[in-house]
Structure formats: C-alpha cells, structure tokens
Design an enzyme around this catalytic site. Structure first.
Site, PDB file in Angstrom:
ATOM      1  NE  ARG A 236      -4.048  -1.571   0.167  1.00 18.89           N
ATOM      2  CZ  ARG A 236      -4.270  -2.402  -0.804  1.00 18.89           C
ATOM      3  NH1 ARG A 236      -3.246  -2.925  -1.561  1.00 18.89           N
ATOM      4  NH2 ARG A 236      -5.159  -3.267  -1.070  1.00 18.89           N
ATOM      5  CG  ASP A 260       2.650  -2.537  -8.421  1.00 21.22           C
ATOM      6  OD1 ASP A 260       2.622  -2.414  -9.480  1.00 21.22           O
ATOM      7  OD2 ASP A 260       1.588  -3.322  -7.933  1.00 21.22           O
ATOM      8  CD  GLU A 265      -2.523   3.008  -5.655  1.00 22.08           C
ATOM      9  OE1 GLU A 265      -3.386   2.272  -5.984  1.00 22.08           O
ATOM     10  OE2 GLU A 265      -1.345   2.671  -5.510  1.00 22.08           O
ATOM     11  CG  HIS A 297      -2.248  -1.317  -7.569  1.00 20.87           C
ATOM     12  ND1 HIS A 297      -2.515  -0.257  -6.319  1.00 20.87           N
ATOM     13  CD2 HIS A 297      -2.518  -2.376  -7.049  1.00 20.87           C
ATOM     14  CE1 HIS A 297      -2.975  -1.287  -5.342  1.00 20.87           C
ATOM     15  NE2 HIS A 297      -2.983  -2.616  -5.792  1.00 20.87           N
TER      16      HIS A 297
END
Length: 334
Positions: A236, A260, A265, A297
């Site tokens: 996260r 990622d 985001e 992600h």
C-alpha cells in the site's frame, strides 16, 4: 434482495473475467468505469450489491448514500480494505466482504521482478540494445545470493516472497506482530523492526496499511538503514512517506526504489494520462530518478489472480445473500 451488482472502477479485464465466471452464478452485472465517491453513488439503480476496488472511496458519506439506495452488501474485489469505513458500514447495517487471498504468488513474484529489474537494469538494457547500443557501461548489478532481505509483514504474500528469496540463497529476516513457525523452519529469522532497517540490503513491504504501519518508511527509519539500501513496496502506498524517500534518494542513502503502489495513486493509476499534464509533483520527482522503478498497481495482475478474484467475490456475495454469512471468516469484514 435482487441479484444486481454495481461494479465501480472497472477496466476491460474486470468485465472479461467477471462476465466469464458469472455464467455459473447468474447475477445481473452493471459496470461503471468511474470511481465510487460521494458524487458517483447516484449511478446506482436498483442494485443491492456494490463491488469496489482499492481506490474507490467508501467513507461514511458514501455508505450513508448506499444505505439510502437500499444497498445491502459492499464487496471488495481485493484484499486491502483501508479505503472502507467499517464502523459506518456497521452503523448502516451493510455487510462488507473482501478477497483475503487470491494469488499471493502474483504479488510476491512481481516484487522479485522489481528487485531483479532495478538490480540488473534489464529495462535499461532492453532500450539500449534496441538502439544498437551494446555497451555494458552503467548496467553493473550485484549478486542476490548471500544478500540480506528484510520482509515487513508475513501474511500470505510475505510468506510467498520469503520462499522465493530463500531460493535465491538470500539471508531472510522478517518482522510481524505474529511469528510464523513454518517460516522459521524454512530458515527465516524473525527480528525487531529496527533490526530489519539496520541489517537489510533489500527491504520489501508486505503489510496492510493501518495506524501502526502508516509511513513505516520515514525519515527516522531511513536513517537506520544501510547506505544504498533497496526498498520495494507492492503493498500500500501509505506505508511510505514520499517526501522522506525523495530526500533519501537525493542524498544517496536509498540506492534503489521499486514501487507498485503510491500514496496518491487514486488520481493516477489505472488511467491513460499520456496526453495530460500530471499535476502530482512528487510522482514526477520520483520518476525522474534513474534508480527508481514505478509500476501502476500491477502486482496482482495475473490470469490466476483475476480468476480467483472473480470466483471468490461471487462466492462471497452468494453466501451473504443465501446464508447472511461467509464460511471463510477472513473474507467478512462487517
């Protein structure tokens, strides 16, 4: 109750997998590309179930409107649930379920892929060779064998990641509030969080985001780390304090960063912004570093994971509709 599910933040692959596996369930599916938020709740018509993803906003204001629309179930098609106000869901008598484990290997393998890419610079080598540049200058890496990898969070994904790291011949340290005896037998050493920071050549984050873990990577923890440490985050975005990591990169304390996920985001990921001017200065600064790798992600994104996400989500909803409960209690949040 009816059998209509309203999906938010849907992509073409969501439609493909959920439509494919809905053949055995027979739900009515309503797909919306937009994010769920207080302004988009209005799109829901005669649906008892909403299905949401990691960046949908499911706060009390949204949950109140869902209750007014007679929605009974909030189904998350992901493991994380930090974007859902569970107390508000209980207050308005909405059931909340999630997919607690789909393919831990998918995320663990992506974390390893980021480590290898940052280390061996395969992304740069690929572009270089395509331009007929066969020089090796600037592509120097290091052996993973014998390096110390620290894992923060040893749930299903952290455990899968540890097995891969051990296979590379790494020394694996781990921190979690609960020690895993199986991992200890495999050769993983459970240590304090400070020891993870002080001793690891590579730190990989695999813990949920909560009050205890928010900004676990911060100015103070970075100061404890080895020079040129590699930090990987496939969990996260809020686990990393972005401003502190940028300072660590500028000072050379952080030698490599692979993310990622990103704190802000929800305004960026899962969208094509190639023709836009991105207003987020922090992500632009991060992407300007040659030793930073950003993926959007993507870690969960395998055929096996998407299959499990669709099947488990449908099974969760079916169980709540027919039994008002779910056999796997880890899937039931409220």
């Amino acid at each position: 109750m009816n059998n209509k599910i309203a999906f938010f933040s849907t992509q073409p692959y969501d439609k493909a997998f959920f439509n494919k596996y809905n053949v055995d369930f027979g739900f009515e599916l309503d797909f919306f590309e937009t994010q769920l938020n207080p302004q988009t709740v209005i799109l829901i018509e005669n649906a008892d179930i909403v299905c949401v993803f990691v960046n949908d906003i499911v706060n009390e204001a949204v949950i109140k409107q869902l209750a007014e629309k007679k929605v009974k179930i909030i189904a998350l098609r992901c493991a994380g649930f930090n974007n859902v106000d569970l107390e508000a869901a209980k207050k308005y008598s909405l059931k909340v379920c999630r997919v607690p484990a789909y393919s831990p290997q998918a995320v663990a393998e992506h974390a390893i892929a980021m480590i290898l890419t940052l280390n061996r610079k395969t992304h740069k080598a690929y572009n270089r060779v395509r331009e007929q540049n066969f020089s090796l200058n600037g592509l120097l890496g290091f052996d993973l064998f014998g390096k110390t990898i620290g894992i923060i969070g040893t749930g299903n994904i952290g455990k899968a990641f540890a097995k891969i790291a051990l296979g590379f011949g790494c020394k694996v340290l781990a921190y979690d509030i609960v020690r895993n005896d199986e991992m200890i037998k495999d050769g993983v050493a459970f240590v304090s969080l400070d020891e993870i920071f002080k001793s690891s050549d590579i730190i990989s984050l695999h813990c949920p985001l909560n009050d205890q873990t928010k900004h676990v990577i911060n100015k103070k923890s970075i100061e404890l780390m080895k020079d040129s440490v590699m930090i990987i985050n496939t969990s996260r975005g809020g686990l990393i304090e972005t401003a502190s990591v940028i300072e660590g990169l500028k000072e050379g304390k952080i030698g490599y960063l692979g993310i990622d996920v990103y704190e802000q985001e929800e305004k960026l990921f899962f969208r094509d912004l190639s023709a836009d001017i991105i207003q987020d200065d922090a992500i632009q600064r991060l992407m300007s570093f040659p030793n930073v790798l950003v993926t959007a992600h993507q870690a969960f994104f395998t055929n096996e994971a998407l299959t499990q996400i669709a099947l488990v989500t449908f099974h969760n909803i079916q169980s709540l509709l027919t039994q008002n409960n779910i056999e796997n209690q880890a899937a039931l949040l409220a």
